[in-house]
Scaffold this motif. Structure first.
Motif, PDB file in Angstrom:
ATOM      1  N   ILE A   1       5.278   9.979  -7.167  1.00 18.56           N
ATOM      2  CA  ILE A   1       6.395   9.814  -8.108  1.00 18.56           C
ATOM      3  C   ILE A   1       6.048   8.615  -8.999  1.00 18.56           C
ATOM      4  N   PRO A   2       5.440   8.857 -10.157  1.00 20.71           N
ATOM      5  CA  PRO A   2       5.013   7.729 -11.004  1.00 20.71           C
ATOM      6  C   PRO A   2       6.162   6.839 -11.473  1.00 20.71           C
ATOM      7  N   HIS A   3       7.361   7.402 -11.617  1.00 20.20           N
ATOM      8  CA  HIS A   3       8.496   6.622 -12.120  1.00 20.20           C
ATOM      9  C   HIS A   3       9.340   6.037 -10.996  1.00 20.20           C
TER      10      HIS A   3
ATOM     11  N   PRO B   1       0.816  -1.231   0.000  1.00 21.61           N
ATOM     12  CA  PRO B   1       0.000   0.000   0.000  1.00 21.61           C
ATOM     13  C   PRO B   1       0.842   1.271   0.000  1.00 21.61           C
ATOM     14  N   LEU B   2       1.950   1.295   0.763  1.00 21.95           N
ATOM     15  CA  LEU B   2       2.806   2.478   0.748  1.00 21.95           C
ATOM     16  C   LEU B   2       3.461   2.670  -0.615  1.00 21.95           C
ATOM     17  N   ASP B   3       3.861   1.575  -1.247  1.00 26.64           N
ATOM     18  CA  ASP B   3       4.451   1.679  -2.579  1.00 26.64           C
ATOM     19  C   ASP B   3       3.432   2.221  -3.581  1.00 26.64           C
ATOM     20  N   SER B   4       2.191   1.770  -3.490  1.00 28.02           N
ATOM     21  CA  SER B   4       1.149   2.280  -4.390  1.00 28.02           C
ATOM     22  C   SER B   4       0.886   3.759  -4.159  1.00 28.02           C
ATOM     23  N   ALA B   5       0.858   4.174  -2.890  1.00 30.91           N
ATOM     24  CA  ALA B   5       0.640   5.594  -2.590  1.00 30.91           C
ATOM     25  C   ALA B   5       1.813   6.442  -3.078  1.00 30.91           C
TER      26      ALA B   5
ATOM     27  N   GLY C   1       2.299   7.136   5.288  1.00 31.99           N
ATOM     28  CA  GLY C   1       1.076   7.118   4.494  1.00 31.99           C
ATOM     29  C   GLY C   1       0.339   8.447   4.552  1.00 31.99           C
ATOM     30  N   GLN C   2       0.293   9.064   5.729  1.00 25.90           N
ATOM     31  CA  GLN C   2      -0.355  10.358   5.855  1.00 25.90           C
ATOM     32  C   GLN C   2       0.377  11.420   5.043  1.00 25.90           C
ATOM     33  N   LEU C   3       1.706  11.383   5.067  1.00 21.48           N
ATOM     34  CA  LEU C   3       2.492  12.346   4.295  1.00 21.48           C
ATOM     35  C   LEU C   3       2.242  12.177   2.798  1.00 21.48           C
ATOM     36  N   LEU C   4       2.194  10.925   2.335  1.00 22.98           N
ATOM     37  CA  LEU C   4       1.944  10.680   0.912  1.00 22.98           C
ATOM     38  C   LEU C   4       0.542  11.112   0.511  1.00 22.98           C
ATOM     39  N   ASP C   5      -0.435  10.920   1.386  1.00 23.16           N
ATOM     40  CA  ASP C   5      -1.799  11.378   1.099  1.00 23.16           C
ATOM     41  C   ASP C   5      -1.849  12.900   0.984  1.00 23.16           C
ATOM     42  N   GLU C   6      -1.104  13.586   1.833  1.00 20.67           N
ATOM     43  CA  GLU C   6      -1.068  15.045   1.762  1.00 20.67           C
ATOM     44  C   GLU C   6      -0.430  15.508   0.460  1.00 20.67           C
ATOM     45  N   TYR C   7       0.655  14.857   0.050  1.00 21.55           N
ATOM     46  CA  TYR C   7       1.286  15.195  -1.225  1.00 21.55           C
ATOM     47  C   TYR C   7       0.323  14.942  -2.384  1.00 21.55           C
TER      48      TYR C   7
END
Length: 226
Positions: free
Chosen positions: A132-134, A123-127, A196-202
């Protein structure tokens, strides 16, 4: 087959070799006929006894009290019930602590720490790929610190410690022979939640920027058409 073999042997040893007027063949035949009759009798007796027992079990209502059933049926059900209870009690765990698992009575009851930590990687990798798509493909031998290294320049200084803590927790869950403790599990899951929270904010910030950019482009296009 044994009866046929014995009859052939009796015929060969007779004088003359024939089954007619052969007392040995008669005795062999009567013995096997008697065996067949007795076996059939036992089969019929057993079948009738089973059907009789089954017919005594009520079908139109649910028995509740001892008087609702024949005494033999009640004793059989009671003995099987007690046997089932004994097996169930014997199979219960005798200790409240198991290494690597959440203890009963805690919020982590029934959770295996190692598996729960490893389940957070995908899940973290997907987020992260939404930010960063690449991002490089996830590989088993690569540490979390190396895998999420492209995210480090985007992280505030206070979140870099979360990535290091998460990296240590996943490394232990992957390779350590000892099971993670409850405190190590809590630290690893807390670090995963912060990441996960940081990635959601980004991701939310990127979505808002895309919306503003699309609105600005539509406005510029409308002005140019006028």
């Amino acid at each position: 087959m044994s009866a046929v073999g014995m009859l052939i042997q009796a015929a060969r040893t007779a004088h003359p070799p024939h089954l007619r007027n052969n007392w040995n063949a008669l005795v062999i035949g009567l013995s096997y006929v008697s065996l067949a009759v007795i076996s059939f009798g036992y089969y019929v007796k057993r079948t009738v006894a089973i059907q009789r027992k089954l017919s005594q079990i009520p079908r139109d209502y649910i028995p509740i009290r001892e008087d609702d059933l024949p005494r033999a049926v009640y004793r059989h059900i009671k003995s099987e019930h007690m046997r089932t209870l004994a097996i169930a009690e014997r199979s219960l765990p005798k200790t409240t602590f198991r290494e690597g698992w959440g203890s009963p009575g805690t919020p982590f009851h029934g959770i295996r720490f190692r598996r729960a930590l490893l389940d957070t990687v995908v899940p973290l990798d997907s987020a992260a790929r939404h930010v960063i798509p690449h991002l490089p493909r996830l590989r088993p031998r690569v540490t979390m610190l190396d895998h999420f290294a492209p995210l480090i320049p985007l992280m505030p200084p206070e979140h870099e410690g979360s990535l290091q803590t998460y990296n240590a927790a996943i490394h232990q869950a992957r390779y350590s022979t000892s099971e993670p403790t409850e405190s190590e599990f809590i630290m690893g899951m807390r670090a995963a939640g912060q990441l996960g929270q940081l990635l959601d904010e980004y991701q939310q910030e990127m979505s808002e920027r895309s919306t503003i950019s699309a609105t600005h482009d539509e406005g510029s296009l409308a002005i140019s058409e006028r």
